[in-house]
Design a protein around this motif. Structure first.
Motif, PDB file in Angstrom:
ATOM      1  N   ASN A  36       0.836  -1.202   0.000  1.00  0.00           N
ATOM      2  CA  ASN A  36       0.000   0.000   0.000  1.00  0.00           C
ATOM      3  C   ASN A  36       0.869   1.248   0.000  1.00  0.00           C
ATOM      4  OD1 ASN A  36      -2.523  -1.118  -0.112  1.00  0.00           O
ATOM      5  ND2 ASN A  36      -2.717  -1.295   2.099  1.00  0.00           N
ATOM      6  N   ASN A  65     -15.097   0.656   3.452  1.00  0.00           N
ATOM      7  CA  ASN A  65     -14.163   1.610   4.046  1.00  0.00           C
ATOM      8  C   ASN A  65     -12.731   1.266   3.659  1.00  0.00           C
ATOM      9  OD1 ASN A  65     -13.189  -0.320   5.875  1.00  0.00           O
ATOM     10  ND2 ASN A  65     -14.438   0.420   7.571  1.00  0.00           N
ATOM     11  N   SER A  66     -11.799   2.055   4.139  1.00  0.00           N
ATOM     12  CA  SER A  66     -10.404   1.890   3.730  1.00  0.00           C
ATOM     13  C   SER A  66      -9.803   0.562   4.190  1.00  0.00           C
ATOM     14  CB  SER A  66      -9.558   3.055   4.234  1.00  0.00           C
ATOM     15  OG  SER A  66      -9.629   3.137   5.637  1.00  0.00           O
ATOM     16  N   ASP A  67     -10.383  -0.056   5.206  1.00  0.00           N
ATOM     17  CA  ASP A  67      -9.913  -1.363   5.682  1.00  0.00           C
ATOM     18  C   ASP A  67     -10.590  -2.530   4.973  1.00  0.00           C
ATOM     19  OD1 ASP A  67      -8.234  -0.155   7.560  1.00  0.00           O
ATOM     20  OD2 ASP A  67      -9.836  -0.063   9.045  1.00  0.00           O
ATOM     21  N   ASP A  91     -13.871  -3.172   5.208  1.00  0.00           N
ATOM     22  CA  ASP A  91     -15.148  -3.496   5.840  1.00  0.00           C
ATOM     23  C   ASP A  91     -16.268  -2.896   4.999  1.00  0.00           C
ATOM     24  OD1 ASP A  91     -13.842  -4.768   7.943  1.00  0.00           O
ATOM     25  OD2 ASP A  91     -13.788  -2.940   9.158  1.00  0.00           O
ATOM     26  N   GLN A 119     -15.315  10.380   8.918  1.00  0.00           N
ATOM     27  CA  GLN A 119     -14.527  10.068   7.726  1.00  0.00           C
ATOM     28  C   GLN A 119     -14.998  10.879   6.522  1.00  0.00           C
ATOM     29  OE1 GLN A 119     -13.902   5.871   6.704  1.00  0.00           O
ATOM     30  NE2 GLN A 119     -14.940   5.357   8.617  1.00  0.00           N
ATOM     31  N   ARG A 169      -3.263   5.028   0.721  1.00  0.00           N
ATOM     32  CA  ARG A 169      -4.370   4.456   1.491  1.00  0.00           C
ATOM     33  C   ARG A 169      -5.605   4.356   0.597  1.00  0.00           C
ATOM     34  NH1 ARG A 169      -6.057   4.441   7.203  1.00  0.00           N
ATOM     35  NH2 ARG A 169      -8.312   4.565   7.201  1.00  0.00           N
ATOM     36  N   LYS A 170      -6.272   3.236   0.666  1.00  0.00           N
ATOM     37  CA  LYS A 170      -7.513   3.068  -0.098  1.00  0.00           C
ATOM     38  C   LYS A 170      -8.574   3.995   0.473  1.00  0.00           C
ATOM     39  CE  LYS A 170      -6.717  -1.774  -1.120  1.00  0.00           C
ATOM     40  NZ  LYS A 170      -7.215  -3.136  -0.960  1.00  0.00           N
TER      41      LYS A 170
END
Length: 175
Positions: free
Chosen positions: A10, A38-40, A42, A93, A13-14
């Motif tokens: 990475n 989300n960026s993780d 989820d 966010q 960050r997504k």
């Protein structure tokens, strides 16, 4: 050598991505499904039960997203529940949309009707696309489309597709 977008380190960050399905593009249309990744990675997704006076319906839109009025009545959550869950999932966010010009008014309509303020920010995806990423966006989109094999036009799947396209474009652009 084939592109392996999923195993790259990475470098960026997504972004959190949101997608909204609606009853059409008419001014009286309203949101019927929202999906977020989300960026993780989820995900959140929900059908939205229409409010009593939300009655505009486009059969053409239904043919695209495949969500029927019966589906909304049977599986949809009340708007107030959906906005509370979105606020909890996205609190503080910034979430990005590739269809900001329509997604934002639909979300405003939903949150306004629920009489609940948004506690997250919505921004156009273009705000975070580096110029080299824009140049290879179509190629990245085509690469990711192969993985999705036609599984599109549902909000959560579309949000994931957009996030993976973003990631692939970053890889192709060397960002």
């Amino acid at each position: 050598m084939p592109l392996n977008y999923s195993t790259r380190k990475n470098r960026i960050r997504k972004p959190a991505i949101i997608d909204v399905e609606a009853t059409g593009f008419h001014p009286l249309s309203y949101p019927i499904e929202v999906g977020v990744v989300n960026s993780d990675g989820d995900r959140y997704s929900s059908l939205i039960k229409p409010y009593e006076n939300w009655d505009f319906w486009s059969e053409e839109a239904e043919a695209v997203h495949g969500i029927s009025q019966a589906d909304l009545q049977k599986y949809g959550k009340p708007g107030g529940v959906v906005v509370d869950e979105l606020n909890q999932f996205l609190q503080g966010q910034t979430v990005y949309s590739d269809g900001w010009v329509v997604d934002k008014p639909w979300l405003i309509k939903l949150f306004d009707r629920a009489r609940t303020p948004m506690n997250f920010w919505l921004s156009p995806l273009e705000m975070i696309l580096a110029e080299p990423m824009m140049a290879c966006w179509d190629e990245a989109r085509a690469t990711i489309a192969e993985d999705f094999e036609g599984k599109r036009h549902r909000a959560s799947t579309d949000a994931l597709f957009i996030q993976k396209t973003y990631d692939c474009a970053a890889e192709l652009a060397g960002v």
